[in-house]
Write an enzyme that holds these catalytic residues in place. Structure first.
Site, short mmCIF file in Angstrom:
data_model
loop_
_atom_site.label_atom_id
_atom_site.label_comp_id
_atom_site.label_asym_id
_atom_site.label_seq_id
_atom_site.Cartn_x
_atom_site.Cartn_y
_atom_site.Cartn_z
NE ARG A 67 -2.24 -1.11 3.62
CZ ARG A 67 -1.84 -0.16 4.45
NH1 ARG A 67 -2.09 1.11 4.16
NH2 ARG A 67 -1.19 -0.44 5.56
CE LYS A 113 -6.00 -4.60 4.49
NZ LYS A 113 -6.74 -5.28 5.59
CG HIS A 157 -7.43 -5.10 10.31
ND1 HIS A 157 -6.13 -4.68 10.41
CD2 HIS A 157 -7.48 -5.86 9.19
CE1 HIS A 157 -5.43 -5.16 9.40
NE2 HIS A 157 -6.22 -5.87 8.65
CB SER A 194 2.54 -7.95 10.28
OG SER A 194 3.43 -8.81 9.62
CE LYS A 210 -4.81 -11.11 11.51
NZ LYS A 210 -5.38 -9.85 10.99
CB THR A 211 -2.33 -16.32 9.67
OG1 THR A 211 -2.56 -15.01 9.16
CG2 THR A 211 -2.75 -17.34 8.64
CG ASP A 258 -7.48 -8.84 6.73
OD1 ASP A 258 -6.68 -8.78 7.68
OD2 ASP A 258 -7.54 -7.96 5.85
NE ARG A 263 -0.08 -9.27 1.84
CZ ARG A 263 -0.71 -9.05 3.00
NH1 ARG A 263 -1.72 -9.82 3.35
NH2 ARG A 263 -0.31 -8.10 3.80
#
Length: 528
Positions: A56, A198, A217, A235, A239-240, A254, A319
């Protein structure tokens, strides 16, 4: 806010015979290949490169300063204002530019799995692979829904259009501009597809609270008994890894909304990081990378077209974009009840936060607003001090409204639905980074499991002397001494120095919220 019809120029573009409408995955993959936008990997995924922009571009994101939103937006470095005049001139230039393209692609779909709160959207793309990305990431309509679909927001994406900052009023060649009155998201100068995802999330963060829906989020899953869990974390916090549970169904990875009905996924797909991806570490993600998946900036070996997930020569932000249906253990539709448990994940490189602690409502609001973790930039060059990161509500780049509005909603919902909230530190124990070691993953999994199963709801706790957190005295499968940070440090004085250092970091960061509620800082924040 009433729907505003798109202008005549856009309607002309949409009705052009060069506009391909609602192509299937197979058709889009064919277009990607014939237009030489990407290649197929050995698993059938489409591999593309985003060129100069591999992430981004926050300094190039703007919101049009319009009368209806002027007093609502939290203006600043995240939400930069741009005038209506500048926007409309640039918007017209982009549409004129797109009229000269040989082919354009349109996708119609939704944001929001709960039909009571979903937003009908359309995406207009210069690139076929961007349209494939939109098809995989947003919610796809049924044939019946498509017949009555009326878009309430439109993304216009022209990555090869480069703005002239002097003439067009932007900061660079790239721009991401949201107009809430025109209901347009204008993107140009960047090929990074994540800007589309986003931008829609930013819009939902503005629209949903108007209906008493908290946008979040976070990832979410649900157990066999209907017990919903939310996982917040920046990050590197795990979390994942921790939200992927074979015994629980994934709601989404997400973006979610929390309404009076419960939790729902905002998206129809996943945008997973691929760095160092292996089947052993992330079987769900690894197995989802097949035909129709879009791989961004993943290096592909010419021999056999094998993806090399360890190669970071293009970027570390590699990604994979794929639909939820690429994962077996999911909830369909992506809607569930109210959360039973909320997990805030942090990776504390100071080594002083407890590995798990139970939060009061005030502490939950405080840590939600703080959004703390530690990033270790350049560790291969021997950096030994942590880089402290605070991301408000665990998603500060995507919050158009003042952060305290989201925190208030969270507090109200926690209280109303009697939700148990835990702070889980997946960072360091026994010392700061360079002295201690990373928390044992098996211990963290055991702690999260105990929290989700309700084993920690009534267990005896001790209060952390620095942060005021309630530390469980016993967690099944975890040695008791691991639970108390001070007991894991050999040098007690060094522990106290580091703890006070982090306390001061929290307090300094929270000063920007003290005008909102000084009592919250007192009840939710550190004791020292």
């Amino acid at each position: 806010m009433k729907t505003v019809d798109v202008n005549i120029e856009l309607n002309e573009l949409l009705s052009s015979n060069r506009m391909y409408n609602q192509l299937s995955v197979s058709e889009l993959v064919e277009k990607v290949l014939t237009r030489q936008e990407g290649i197929l990997t050995s698993t059938g995924a489409v591999s593309v490169s985003t060129g100069k922009y591999t992430g981004r571009s926050p300094k190039d994101k703007f919101i049009v300063n319009e009368a209806s939103v002027e007093n609502l937006i939290d203006w600043g470095s995240v939400n930069q204002p741009i005038s209506s005049d500048v926007f409309e001139k640039l918007y017209s230039k982009v549409l004129t530019y797109l009229k000269d393209r040989n082919e354009l692609f349109q996708f119609k779909g939704f944001a929001g799995a709960d039909t009571g709160y979903r937003l009908p959207i359309q995406v207009i793309n210069e690139f076929a692979w961007h349209n494939l990305f939109a098809h995989q990431l947003f919610i796809r309509p049924t044939e019946e829904e498509l017949l009555t679909h009326q878009s309430e927001f439109t993304i216009v994406s022209a990555p090869t259009f480069k703005a002239d900052p002097v003439v067009d009023g932007t900061n660079s060649e790239a721009f991401v501009i949201i107009s809430f009155e025109k209901r347009i998201i204008l993107i140009g100068g960047t090929e990074y597809a994540g800007e589309m995802k986003k931008s829609i999330f930013s819009i939902m963060n503005f629209l949903l609270p108007q209906n008493n829906v908290l946008p979040m989020h976070c990832s979410a899953n649900v157990g066999n008994e209907g017990d919903v869990a939310l996982f917040f974390g920046l990050s590197g916090t795990g979390k994942t890894t921790l939200s992927a549970d074979a015994d629980r169904k994934l709601i989404g990875d997400d973006e979610h909304g929390w309404s009076d009905n419960g939790v729902f996924n905002i998206e129809g797909g996943c945008y997973a990081k691929c760095i160092n991806l292996t089947f052993e570490k992330e079987p769900q993600i690894f197995s989802a990378i097949k035909f129709g998946t879009v791989l961004e900036n993943v290096v592909v070996n010419p021999d056999g077209r094998l993806a090399d997930y360890d190669d970071t020569s293009l970027t570390e932000n590699t990604r994979a974009a794929y639909p939820m249906q690429a994962i077996q253990n999911i909830v369909e539709p992506s809607v569930a009840g109210h959360p039973h448990t909320i997990i805030f994940l942090t990776a504390d490189a100071f080594g002083v936060l407890p590995p798990i602690s139970k939060l009061t409502k005030e502490q939950a609001m405080y840590h939600f607003l703080s959004g703390f973790t530690s990033k270790l930039a350049g560790t291969e060059r021997g950096v030994t001090s942590p880089q402290v990161t605070f991301s408000t509500c665990f998603g500060s780049p995507f919050l158009p409204l003042p952060a305290v509005e989201y925190a208030k909603m969270l507090g109200e919902k926690i209280e109303k639905h009697n939700v148990n909230v835990f702070l889980v530190n997946t960072g360091w124990t026994g010392g700061e980074y360079g002295v201690g070691k990373r928390m044992n993953l098996s211990y963290t999994r055991a702690m999260v499991h105990a929290a989700l199963e309700g084993d920690l709801n009534y267990v005896e706790t001790t209060q952390d002397e620095f942060f005021g957190l309630a530390i469980p005295q016993h967690v099944p499968g975890v040695p008791d001494q691991v639970l108390v940070p001070s007991l894991t440090w050999e040098d007690k004085s060094a522990y106290e120095v580091k703890a006070l250092e982090l306390v001061n970091k929290f307090k300094e960061n929270f000063k920007k919220f003290e005008g909102f509620d000084a009592q919250l800082a007192e009840l939710g924040g550190p004791l020292k």
